[in-house]
Design an enzyme around this catalytic site. Structure first.
Site, short mmCIF file in Angstrom:
data_model
loop_
_atom_site.label_atom_id
_atom_site.label_comp_id
_atom_site.label_asym_id
_atom_site.label_seq_id
_atom_site.Cartn_x
_atom_site.Cartn_y
_atom_site.Cartn_z
N LYS A 1 0.83 -1.20 0.00
CA LYS A 1 0.00 0.00 0.00
C LYS A 1 0.87 1.26 0.00
O LYS A 1 0.62 2.21 -0.76
CB LYS A 1 -0.93 0.00 1.22
N CYS A 10 -0.69 0.72 6.23
CA CYS A 10 -1.10 -0.20 7.30
C CYS A 10 -2.11 -1.21 6.78
O CYS A 10 -2.88 -0.90 5.86
CB CYS A 10 -1.75 0.57 8.46
N ASP A 11 -2.09 -2.38 7.38
CA ASP A 11 -3.13 -3.36 7.06
C ASP A 11 -3.38 -4.23 8.29
O ASP A 11 -2.43 -4.71 8.91
CB ASP A 11 -2.72 -4.25 5.88
N SER A 12 -4.65 -4.39 8.63
CA SER A 12 -5.02 -5.16 9.82
C SER A 12 -5.74 -6.45 9.44
O SER A 12 -6.63 -6.44 8.59
CB SER A 12 -5.92 -4.32 10.73
#
Length: 203
Positions: free
Chosen positions: A50, A77-79
């Protein structure tokens, strides 16, 4: 100047509440192209892609004047929520959300948030973004859920909130009252570890 490469309202609010100056520009990276099976690594790889996608295309964007010269930090960010070894993204419908919550009731899982900070300098005249450093880490928090009755789960699912959240819950929203406790970074469960960001942004 910090650029948040995400459309997430939760991450935006976290930064605003901490009075961190930033611009929000959503990344157009296609997450389905990543095939990593390890959940911990997947969150990290998605966060990198990203941020990297935005850094590679930044010369094609109409940037505010403040971003046209000088140092830039791009945050991706990635959750992903992990429950008993299975990755839980956003539920596809209410039925799936209900089934998940039935399983999670009285149990615990892990919220993994991959963080990538790409640091560099951008010159709008030459259209060159020169990367000087890339910092990456996955931060994990353990989330304990309350024992819930079916009617409570249905009531929550009917709000539609679970359909828009990784794991099917929002700590900062209606779902917060169904979470018993958090072990680890609190803000990480909302999509961004503020202690990690402070440590790496203000070094």
């Amino acid at each position: 100047m910090l650029i948040l490469a995400s459309a997430s309202q939760s991450r935006k609010k976290l930064l605003e509440n901490c009075q961190i100056e930033f611009f929000q520009i959503s990344s157009d990276f296609d997450e389905t192209t990543i095939q990593e099976k390890n959940i911990f690594n997947l969150a990290l790889e998605l966060s990198f892609q990203k941020a990297n996608s935005l850094s590679e295309n930044i010369q094609n964007l109409s940037l505010p004047e403040e971003l046209n010269h000088g140092p830039l930090e791009i945050l991706g960010c990635d959750s992903i929520f992990e429950f008993k070894g299975e990755a839980y993204g956003k539920p596809s419908n209410k039925e799936e959300a209900f089934i998940r919550w039935k399983k999670m009731s009285g149990e615990f899982g892990f919220l993994h948030t991959g963080h990538t900070l790409i640091i560099g300098n951008f010159d709008s005249t030459s259209k060159i973004f020169k990367i000087t450093e890339i910092i990456k880490k996955t931060v994990s928090s353990r989330v304990y859920f309350s024992n819930l009755e079916d009617w409570e789960i249905k009531s929550y699912v009917d709000t539609n909130e679970p359909l828009y959240c990784a794991g099917g819950f929002a700590l900062e929203g209606i779902g917060g009252k169904y979470i018993e406790k958090i072990e680890g970074c609190f803000s990480n469960v909302m999509g961004l570890s503020l202690p990690w960001l402070r440590k790496n942004l203000y070094r």
